[in-house]
Design a protein around this motif. Structure first.
Motif, PDB file in Angstrom:
ATOM      1  N   THR A 119       0.817  -1.212   0.000  1.00 45.07           N
ATOM      2  CA  THR A 119       0.000   0.000   0.000  1.00 45.07           C
ATOM      3  C   THR A 119       0.853   1.265   0.000  1.00 45.07           C
ATOM      4  O   THR A 119       1.971   1.254   0.541  1.00 45.07           O
ATOM      5  CB  THR A 119      -0.909   0.004   1.253  1.00 45.07           C
ATOM      6  OG1 THR A 119      -1.543   1.268   1.369  1.00 45.07           O
ATOM      7  CG2 THR A 119      -0.122  -0.259   2.530  1.00 45.07           C
ATOM      8  N   TYR A 146      -1.902  -0.921  10.994  1.00 43.95           N
ATOM      9  CA  TYR A 146      -2.026  -1.547   9.672  1.00 43.95           C
ATOM     10  C   TYR A 146      -0.863  -1.163   8.763  1.00 43.95           C
ATOM     11  O   TYR A 146      -0.150  -2.022   8.231  1.00 43.95           O
ATOM     12  CB  TYR A 146      -3.361  -1.161   9.009  1.00 43.95           C
ATOM     13  CG  TYR A 146      -3.357  -1.384   7.504  1.00 43.95           C
ATOM     14  CD1 TYR A 146      -3.293  -2.662   6.967  1.00 43.95           C
ATOM     15  CD2 TYR A 146      -3.379  -0.301   6.616  1.00 43.95           C
ATOM     16  CE1 TYR A 146      -3.256  -2.871   5.584  1.00 43.95           C
ATOM     17  CE2 TYR A 146      -3.344  -0.499   5.245  1.00 43.95           C
ATOM     18  CZ  TYR A 146      -3.269  -1.781   4.737  1.00 43.95           C
ATOM     19  OH  TYR A 146      -3.229  -1.980   3.375  1.00 43.95           O
ATOM     20  N   ARG A 201     -21.545   8.535   6.784  1.00 42.29           N
ATOM     21  CA  ARG A 201     -20.732   9.018   7.905  1.00 42.29           C
ATOM     22  C   ARG A 201     -19.385   9.496   7.365  1.00 42.29           C
ATOM     23  O   ARG A 201     -18.655   8.712   6.769  1.00 42.29           O
ATOM     24  CB  ARG A 201     -20.453   7.900   8.896  1.00 42.29           C
ATOM     25  CG  ARG A 201     -21.653   7.038   9.253  1.00 42.29           C
ATOM     26  CD  ARG A 201     -22.474   7.706  10.328  1.00 42.29           C
ATOM     27  NE  ARG A 201     -23.263   6.743  11.050  1.00 42.29           N
ATOM     28  CZ  ARG A 201     -24.592   6.787  11.126  1.00 42.29           C
ATOM     29  NH1 ARG A 201     -25.277   7.716  10.489  1.00 42.29           N
ATOM     30  NH2 ARG A 201     -25.230   5.891  11.840  1.00 42.29           N
ATOM     31  N   ARG A 210      -7.872  10.970  -0.914  1.00 42.68           N
ATOM     32  CA  ARG A 210      -7.428   9.630  -1.301  1.00 42.68           C
ATOM     33  C   ARG A 210      -7.293   9.618  -2.828  1.00 42.68           C
ATOM     34  O   ARG A 210      -8.022  10.316  -3.524  1.00 42.68           O
ATOM     35  CB  ARG A 210      -8.443   8.553  -0.840  1.00 42.68           C
ATOM     36  CG  ARG A 210      -8.589   8.469   0.699  1.00 42.68           C
ATOM     37  CD  ARG A 210      -7.306   7.972   1.333  1.00 42.68           C
ATOM     38  NE  ARG A 210      -7.337   7.800   2.790  1.00 42.68           N
ATOM     39  CZ  ARG A 210      -6.898   8.715   3.663  1.00 42.68           C
ATOM     40  NH1 ARG A 210      -6.436   9.882   3.250  1.00 42.68           N
ATOM     41  NH2 ARG A 210      -6.891   8.438   4.961  1.00 42.68           N
ATOM     42  N   ARG A 269     -10.887   9.566  12.729  1.00 45.75           N
ATOM     43  CA  ARG A 269     -10.008   8.411  12.970  1.00 45.75           C
ATOM     44  C   ARG A 269      -8.752   8.917  13.683  1.00 45.75           C
ATOM     45  O   ARG A 269      -8.111   9.864  13.197  1.00 45.75           O
ATOM     46  CB  ARG A 269      -9.641   7.798  11.614  1.00 45.75           C
ATOM     47  CG  ARG A 269      -8.602   6.699  11.661  1.00 45.75           C
ATOM     48  CD  ARG A 269      -8.247   6.211  10.262  1.00 45.75           C
ATOM     49  NE  ARG A 269      -9.287   5.368   9.699  1.00 45.75           N
ATOM     50  CZ  ARG A 269      -9.296   4.947   8.430  1.00 45.75           C
ATOM     51  NH1 ARG A 269      -8.339   5.316   7.589  1.00 45.75           N
ATOM     52  NH2 ARG A 269     -10.265   4.175   7.991  1.00 45.75           N
ATOM     53  N   HIS A 272      -5.457  10.014  11.680  1.00 42.98           N
ATOM     54  CA  HIS A 272      -5.989  10.008  10.306  1.00 42.98           C
ATOM     55  C   HIS A 272      -5.007  10.599   9.288  1.00 42.98           C
ATOM     56  O   HIS A 272      -4.669  11.779   9.349  1.00 42.98           O
ATOM     57  CB  HIS A 272      -7.283  10.843  10.309  1.00 42.98           C
ATOM     58  CG  HIS A 272      -8.190  10.592   9.157  1.00 42.98           C
ATOM     59  ND1 HIS A 272      -9.443  11.125   9.095  1.00 42.98           N
ATOM     60  CD2 HIS A 272      -8.037   9.870   8.016  1.00 42.98           C
ATOM     61  CE1 HIS A 272     -10.046  10.742   7.986  1.00 42.98           C
ATOM     62  NE2 HIS A 272      -9.199   9.983   7.311  1.00 42.98           N
TER      63      HIS A 272
HETATM   64  O1  TDX Z   1     -17.425   5.569   7.041  1.00 36.85           O
HETATM   65  C1  TDX Z   1     -16.314   6.070   6.746  1.00 36.85           C
HETATM   66  N1  TDX Z   1     -16.208   7.423   6.649  1.00 36.85           N
HETATM   67  C2  TDX Z   1     -15.051   8.047   6.294  1.00 36.85           C
HETATM   68  O2  TDX Z   1     -14.999   9.286   6.234  1.00 36.85           O
HETATM   69  C3  TDX Z   1     -15.137   5.262   6.462  1.00 36.85           C
HETATM   70  C4  TDX Z   1     -15.211   3.763   6.570  1.00 36.85           C
HETATM   71  C5  TDX Z   1     -13.986   5.917   6.097  1.00 36.85           C
HETATM   72  N2  TDX Z   1     -13.918   7.267   6.025  1.00 36.85           N
HETATM   73  C6  TDX Z   1     -12.690   7.931   5.540  1.00 36.85           C
HETATM   74  C7  TDX Z   1     -11.376   7.485   6.149  1.00 36.85           C
HETATM   75  C8  TDX Z   1     -10.407   7.682   4.993  1.00 36.85           C
HETATM   76  O3  TDX Z   1      -9.997   9.043   4.934  1.00 36.85           O
HETATM   77  O4  TDX Z   1     -12.594   7.576   4.156  1.00 36.85           O
HETATM   78  C9  TDX Z   1     -11.238   7.393   3.747  1.00 36.85           C
HETATM   79  C10 TDX Z   1     -11.061   5.973   3.217  1.00 36.85           C
HETATM   80  O5  TDX Z   1     -11.191   5.077   4.311  1.00 36.85           O
HETATM   81  P1  TDX Z   1     -10.985   3.491   4.164  1.00 36.85           P
HETATM   82  O6  TDX Z   1     -11.934   2.956   3.147  1.00 36.85           O
HETATM   83  O7  TDX Z   1     -10.991   2.907   5.531  1.00 36.85           O
HETATM   84  O8  TDX Z   1      -9.559   3.410   3.481  1.00 36.85           O
HETATM   85  P2  TDX Z   1      -8.072   3.895   3.945  1.00 36.85           P
HETATM   86  O9  TDX Z   1      -7.946   3.980   5.405  1.00 36.85           O
HETATM   87  O10 TDX Z   1      -7.727   5.097   3.114  1.00 36.85           O
HETATM   88  O11 TDX Z   1      -7.206   2.614   3.445  1.00 36.85           O
HETATM   89  C11 TDX Z   1      -7.497   1.964   2.192  1.00 36.85           C
HETATM   90  O12 TDX Z   1      -6.569   2.303   1.197  1.00 36.85           O
HETATM   91  C12 TDX Z   1      -5.252   1.858   1.377  1.00 36.85           C
HETATM   92  C13 TDX Z   1      -7.507   0.445   2.371  1.00 36.85           C
HETATM   93  O13 TDX Z   1      -8.452   0.089   3.372  1.00 36.85           O
HETATM   94  C14 TDX Z   1      -6.147  -0.068   2.721  1.00 36.85           C
HETATM   95  O14 TDX Z   1      -6.144  -1.495   2.778  1.00 36.85           O
HETATM   96  C15 TDX Z   1      -5.173   0.383   1.658  1.00 36.85           C
HETATM   97  O15 TDX Z   1      -3.874   0.037   2.030  1.00 36.85           O
END
Ligand code: TDX
Ligand code: NAD
Length: 330
Positions: A119, A146, A201, A210, A269, A272
């Protein structure tokens, strides 16, 4: 050709199994998967030339004979969710670090070609608004249990190449989206919330960025690296897909005909990461790879349609995931 795909019942691995059997008529696929909460045999059900072995990459007795019989091993198996790693890091250490170590020992014994999936999060994060993007030689600076466990696994691969001559490559990809992604992750969670009439959320401000890539594009890049990549090298996979979380939520709201402010901000998070962005020039220059799903809006629309049409696939996961998020106010 015999391809061993670890974690092939998970999101990216299952898509890789599909595209491998579609595009390589001479390939036999063996999937080694522990079928954790994130693994779903339905994702690869009914495919010709695919055998599923249920087992743990951290178990040397399981791994050795499978590696012995393989021409190439592609390692997708991992604990993959940042939020879970904040609640309990221990399976991340065992699967991501010890599991990679066991695979490396087996490929060392048998001289097997190994490709390790990783990643962009190993590089930490970038500032929102700066133009810099991650480069393959950047220092590792992971933020979460992670991403640090993935960073550790990458470093093991690099050391096994240098010390033991293991024929391995590594790819570090940005955020994937597409079919078969577990509903704990941002895009499928938001889509399935919409289907269930729950407001999306958004963690904290939602300004975090991202770099989204369609899972099929990730996987074509992986085959290019296996075919043309130089042993010992690291390749970054990304498709210029930067979007902040608010933009993504609002695109999904629009797919369901809802107002752009029809979501809730929830607890952020811890730790974050603010922004990920990939410089893919090494991959493109050395392999000639280019993405096919450059239009994020179109790819997202297809993904929404896939979750609408495949409720039987995701429904059994949904309540447990939301119960877990409720405990952290997310
Ligand atoms: O409900 C939510 N609301 C929200 O705002 C969730 C589940 C996440 N988020 C935010 C957190 C992150 O900024 O969205 C973004 C994406 O979250 P995730 O889907 O948990 O992905 P992320 O933490 O960016 O990690 C993902 O990309 C890199 C993958 O889960 C990893 O396995 C990969 O390495
Ligand atoms: P996922 O959680 O959907 O799937 C992981 C799979 O690995 C599951 O099928 C699970 O059962 C299996 N598994 C877990 N522990 C195992 C063990 N000990 N032995 C055998 N199998 C085991 O994950 P994903 O999103 O498909 O990610 C796959 C890989 O890609 C991971 O290495 C991840 O770090 C990496 N990656 C993911 C993303 C992303 O956006 N999802 C981006 C970049 C890199």
């Amino acid at each position: 050709m015999r391809v061993l795909i670890t974690g092939g019942a998970g999101f990216i691995g299952a898509n890789f199994v599909h595209s491998t059997v579609e595009s390589m008529p001479d390939a036999d696929v063996v999937v080694l998967d522990k079928l954790t909460y994130a693994g779903n045999p339905k994702s690869i059900e009914g495919l010709d030339r695919v055998e599923l072995v249920v087992g743990d990459i951290a178990d040397p007795d399981t791994v050795d004979p499978l590696v012995k019989d393989a021409d190439v091993v592609v390692n997708f198996a991992a604990e993959s969710h940042n939020d879970n790693s904040l609640n309990d890091p221990s399976p991340f250490i065992r699967t991501n670090i010890e599991g990679t170590f066991r695979l490396l020992e087996a490929v060392r014994r048998h001289g097997t070609r190994f490709h390790h999936i990783s990643t962009d999060e190993v590089y930490g994060d970038l500032e929102i608004g700066e133009s810099r993007r991650f480069m393959p030689g950047d220092p590792y600076a992971p933020s979460s249990p992670y991403s640090s466990s993935k960073g550790a696994s990458d470093l093991l691969v690099r050391a096994w190449v240098r010390s033991f001559g293991v024929p391995a490559t590594i790819s570090n990809c940005s955020n994937n989206y597409g079919p078969y992604q577990h509903v704990e992750k941002f895009i499928p969670r938001t889509i399935t919330n919409m289907i269930d009439g729950i407001r999306p959320r958004v963690y904290g401000t939602g300004e975090q960025v991202r770099d989204w890539i369609h899972v099929r594009d990730h996987n074509t890049a992986v085959w290019e690296i296996i075919d043309k990549g130089r042993i010992g090298e690291t390749y970054l996979i990304g498709a210029d897909g930067e979007k902040n979380n608010l933009e993504v939520v609002q695109m999904i709201l629009a797919e369901f005909g809802r107002e752009p402010d029809d979501f809730d901000h929830v607890n952020d998070r811890p730790g974050h990461d603010q922004r990920y962005a990939i410089d893919n020039s090494k991959l493109v220059e050395e392999t000639g790879w280019s993405p096919s799903f450059a239009d994020f809006a179109a790819g997202l629309h297809d993904t929404v349609e896939w979750y609408k049409a495949n409720e039987d696939w995701w429904r059994p996961q949904k309540d447990d995931v939301e119960a877990k998020y409720a405990k952290t106010g997310q």
